[in-house]
Design a protein around this motif. Structure first.
Motif, PDB file in Angstrom:
ATOM      1  N   MET A  20       0.841  -1.193   0.000  1.00  0.00           N
ATOM      2  CA  MET A  20       0.000   0.000   0.000  1.00  0.00           C
ATOM      3  C   MET A  20       0.881   1.251   0.000  1.00  0.00           C
ATOM      4  SD  MET A  20      -3.461  -0.611   2.032  1.00  0.00           S
ATOM      5  CE  MET A  20      -2.852  -0.100   3.609  1.00  0.00           C
ATOM      6  N   THR A  21       0.473   2.146  -0.768  1.00  0.00           N
ATOM      7  CA  THR A  21       1.253   3.380  -0.829  1.00  0.00           C
ATOM      8  C   THR A  21       0.403   4.566  -0.390  1.00  0.00           C
ATOM      9  OG1 THR A  21       0.662   3.586  -3.137  1.00  0.00           O
ATOM     10  CG2 THR A  21       2.784   2.571  -2.650  1.00  0.00           C
ATOM     11  N   THR A  22      -0.156   4.391   0.731  1.00  0.00           N
ATOM     12  CA  THR A  22      -0.931   5.501   1.262  1.00  0.00           C
ATOM     13  C   THR A  22       0.023   6.566   1.787  1.00  0.00           C
ATOM     14  OG1 THR A  22      -2.566   3.907   1.969  1.00  0.00           O
ATOM     15  CG2 THR A  22      -2.782   6.135   2.817  1.00  0.00           C
ATOM     16  N   ARG A  23      -0.161   7.712   1.260  1.00  0.00           N
ATOM     17  CA  ARG A  23       0.715   8.784   1.707  1.00  0.00           C
ATOM     18  C   ARG A  23      -0.036   9.694   2.668  1.00  0.00           C
ATOM     19  NH1 ARG A  23       3.692  12.587  -2.532  1.00  0.00           N
ATOM     20  NH2 ARG A  23       1.740  13.697  -2.314  1.00  0.00           N
ATOM     21  N   GLU A  24       0.456   9.684   3.840  1.00  0.00           N
ATOM     22  CA  GLU A  24      -0.193  10.541   4.815  1.00  0.00           C
ATOM     23  C   GLU A  24       0.618  11.804   4.993  1.00  0.00           C
ATOM     24  OE1 GLU A  24      -1.687   9.347   8.689  1.00  0.00           O
ATOM     25  OE2 GLU A  24      -1.979   7.360   7.851  1.00  0.00           O
ATOM     26  N   GLU A  25       0.079  12.856   4.538  1.00  0.00           N
ATOM     27  CA  GLU A  25       0.772  14.107   4.772  1.00  0.00           C
ATOM     28  C   GLU A  25       0.240  14.724   6.052  1.00  0.00           C
ATOM     29  OE1 GLU A  25       1.267  16.862   1.728  1.00  0.00           O
ATOM     30  OE2 GLU A  25       1.615  15.362   0.187  1.00  0.00           O
ATOM     31  N   VAL A  26       1.104  14.729   6.990  1.00  0.00           N
ATOM     32  CA  VAL A  26       0.688  15.267   8.276  1.00  0.00           C
ATOM     33  C   VAL A  26       1.234  16.668   8.415  1.00  0.00           C
ATOM     34  CG1 VAL A  26       0.714  14.951  10.756  1.00  0.00           C
ATOM     35  CG2 VAL A  26       0.683  12.963   9.238  1.00  0.00           C
ATOM     36  N   ASP A  27       0.366  17.573   8.204  1.00  0.00           N
ATOM     37  CA  ASP A  27       0.777  18.955   8.375  1.00  0.00           C
ATOM     38  C   ASP A  27       0.633  19.339   9.835  1.00  0.00           C
ATOM     39  OD1 ASP A  27       1.585  19.823   5.911  1.00  0.00           O
ATOM     40  OD2 ASP A  27      -0.472  20.126   5.227  1.00  0.00           O
ATOM     41  N   PRO A  28       1.699  19.775  10.399  1.00  0.00           N
ATOM     42  CA  PRO A  28       1.541  20.274  11.756  1.00  0.00           C
ATOM     43  C   PRO A  28       0.641  21.500  11.763  1.00  0.00           C
ATOM     44  CG  PRO A  28       3.777  20.667  10.975  1.00  0.00           C
ATOM     45  CD  PRO A  28       3.061  19.881   9.919  1.00  0.00           C
ATOM     46  N   VAL A  29      -0.287  21.467  12.636  1.00  0.00           N
ATOM     47  CA  VAL A  29      -1.201  22.594  12.713  1.00  0.00           C
ATOM     48  C   VAL A  29      -0.532  23.681  13.543  1.00  0.00           C
ATOM     49  CG1 VAL A  29      -3.481  23.336  13.438  1.00  0.00           C
ATOM     50  CG2 VAL A  29      -3.114  21.001  12.642  1.00  0.00           C
ATOM     51  N   SER A  30      -0.558  24.839  13.018  1.00  0.00           N
ATOM     52  CA  SER A  30       0.053  25.912  13.792  1.00  0.00           C
ATOM     53  C   SER A  30      -0.987  26.932  14.185  1.00  0.00           C
ATOM     54  CB  SER A  30       1.173  26.569  12.996  1.00  0.00           C
ATOM     55  OG  SER A  30       0.649  27.192  11.863  1.00  0.00           O
ATOM     56  N   ALA A  31      -0.859  27.377  15.366  1.00  0.00           N
ATOM     57  CA  ALA A  31      -1.734  28.416  15.876  1.00  0.00           C
ATOM     58  C   ALA A  31      -0.858  29.409  16.619  1.00  0.00           C
ATOM     59  CB  ALA A  31      -2.788  27.813  16.794  1.00  0.00           C
ATOM     60  N   VAL A  32      -1.466  30.447  17.069  1.00  0.00           N
ATOM     61  CA  VAL A  32      -0.690  31.474  17.755  1.00  0.00           C
ATOM     62  C   VAL A  32      -1.107  31.539  19.214  1.00  0.00           C
ATOM     63  CG1 VAL A  32      -0.173  33.932  17.856  1.00  0.00           C
ATOM     64  CG2 VAL A  32      -0.421  32.803  15.646  1.00  0.00           C
ATOM     65  N   CYS A  33      -0.115  31.554  20.046  1.00  0.00           N
ATOM     66  CA  CYS A  33      -0.380  31.668  21.476  1.00  0.00           C
ATOM     67  C   CYS A  33      -0.937  33.054  21.772  1.00  0.00           C
ATOM     68  CB  CYS A  33       0.920  31.442  22.241  1.00  0.00           C
ATOM     69  SG  CYS A  33       0.793  31.794  23.995  1.00  0.00           S
ATOM     70  N   PRO A  34      -2.084  33.119  22.401  1.00  0.00           N
ATOM     71  CA  PRO A  34      -2.667  34.427  22.706  1.00  0.00           C
ATOM     72  C   PRO A  34      -1.897  35.176  23.794  1.00  0.00           C
ATOM     73  CG  PRO A  34      -4.013  32.681  23.640  1.00  0.00           C
ATOM     74  CD  PRO A  34      -2.936  32.005  22.827  1.00  0.00           C
ATOM     75  N   GLU A  35      -1.053  34.457  24.479  1.00  0.00           N
ATOM     76  CA  GLU A  35      -0.321  35.089  25.569  1.00  0.00           C
ATOM     77  C   GLU A  35       0.957  35.757  25.070  1.00  0.00           C
ATOM     78  OE1 GLU A  35      -1.304  35.427  28.549  1.00  0.00           O
ATOM     79  OE2 GLU A  35       0.486  36.013  29.651  1.00  0.00           O
ATOM     80  N   CYS A  36       1.744  35.008  24.316  1.00  0.00           N
ATOM     81  CA  CYS A  36       3.042  35.543  23.906  1.00  0.00           C
ATOM     82  C   CYS A  36       3.128  35.709  22.392  1.00  0.00           C
ATOM     83  CB  CYS A  36       4.159  34.639  24.405  1.00  0.00           C
ATOM     84  SG  CYS A  36       4.158  33.004  23.653  1.00  0.00           S
ATOM     85  N   GLU A  37       2.076  35.325  21.713  1.00  0.00           N
ATOM     86  CA  GLU A  37       2.004  35.479  20.261  1.00  0.00           C
ATOM     87  C   GLU A  37       3.048  34.682  19.509  1.00  0.00           C
ATOM     88  OE1 GLU A  37       1.801  39.595  19.316  1.00  0.00           O
ATOM     89  OE2 GLU A  37      -0.241  39.771  20.036  1.00  0.00           O
ATOM     90  N   SER A  38       3.557  33.665  20.137  1.00  0.00           N
ATOM     91  CA  SER A  38       4.464  32.765  19.445  1.00  0.00           C
ATOM     92  C   SER A  38       3.650  31.720  18.711  1.00  0.00           C
ATOM     93  CB  SER A  38       5.377  32.058  20.453  1.00  0.00           C
ATOM     94  OG  SER A  38       6.260  32.974  21.014  1.00  0.00           O
ATOM     95  N   PRO A  39       4.167  31.282  17.605  1.00  0.00           N
ATOM     96  CA  PRO A  39       3.485  30.181  16.923  1.00  0.00           C
ATOM     97  C   PRO A  39       3.556  28.927  17.768  1.00  0.00           C
ATOM     98  CG  PRO A  39       5.538  30.750  15.814  1.00  0.00           C
ATOM     99  CD  PRO A  39       5.328  31.763  16.886  1.00  0.00           C
ATOM    100  N   VAL A  40       2.444  28.285  17.897  1.00  0.00           N
ATOM    101  CA  VAL A  40       2.379  27.072  18.701  1.00  0.00           C
ATOM    102  C   VAL A  40       2.109  25.902  17.775  1.00  0.00           C
ATOM    103  CG1 VAL A  40       1.217  25.889  20.593  1.00  0.00           C
ATOM    104  CG2 VAL A  40       1.453  28.385  20.633  1.00  0.00           C
ATOM    105  N   GLN A  41       3.000  24.965  17.813  1.00  0.00           N
ATOM    106  CA  GLN A  41       2.797  23.764  17.015  1.00  0.00           C
ATOM    107  C   GLN A  41       1.916  22.811  17.803  1.00  0.00           C
ATOM    108  OE1 GLN A  41       5.066  22.515  14.023  1.00  0.00           O
ATOM    109  NE2 GLN A  41       4.782  24.667  13.616  1.00  0.00           N
ATOM    110  N   THR A  42       0.881  22.404  17.183  1.00  0.00           N
ATOM    111  CA  THR A  42      -0.040  21.523  17.875  1.00  0.00           C
ATOM    112  C   THR A  42      -0.126  20.207  17.141  1.00  0.00           C
ATOM    113  OG1 THR A  42      -1.918  22.319  16.610  1.00  0.00           O
ATOM    114  CG2 THR A  42      -1.366  23.519  18.612  1.00  0.00           C
TER     115      THR A  42
END
Ligand SMILES: [Zn+2]
Length: 64
Positions: free
Chosen positions: A1-23
């Motif tokens: 099987m050649t299932t390709r799972e592209e897992v994009d890390p979801v990024s959001a922004v921390c409301p406290e320090c405004e750093s990108p948060v990888q979730t």
């Protein structure tokens, strides 16, 4: 099987320090994650797109 799972890390922004948060990809509503930068607990208030909010402070004493 050649299932390709592209897992994009979801990024959001921390409301406290405004750093990108990888979730993780499989975020769920109301999930609480930590900002890697400021260690603030963040609650997932929306997915697609991911929106983070400060998690309500949980008192350690639950009155048990
Ligand atoms: Zn932060």
């Amino acid at each position: 099987m050649t299932t390709r799972e592209e897992v994009d890390p979801v990024s959001a922004v921390c409301p406290e320090c405004e750093s990108p948060v990888q979730t993780s990809v499989q975020l769920r509503l109301s999930e609480v994650i930590d900002c890697a930068d400021c260690r603030t607990e963040l609650e997932v208030v929306a997915v697609e797109p991911v929106l983070l909010a400060l998690a309500p402070e949980v008192e350690e004493d639950w009155g048990e």
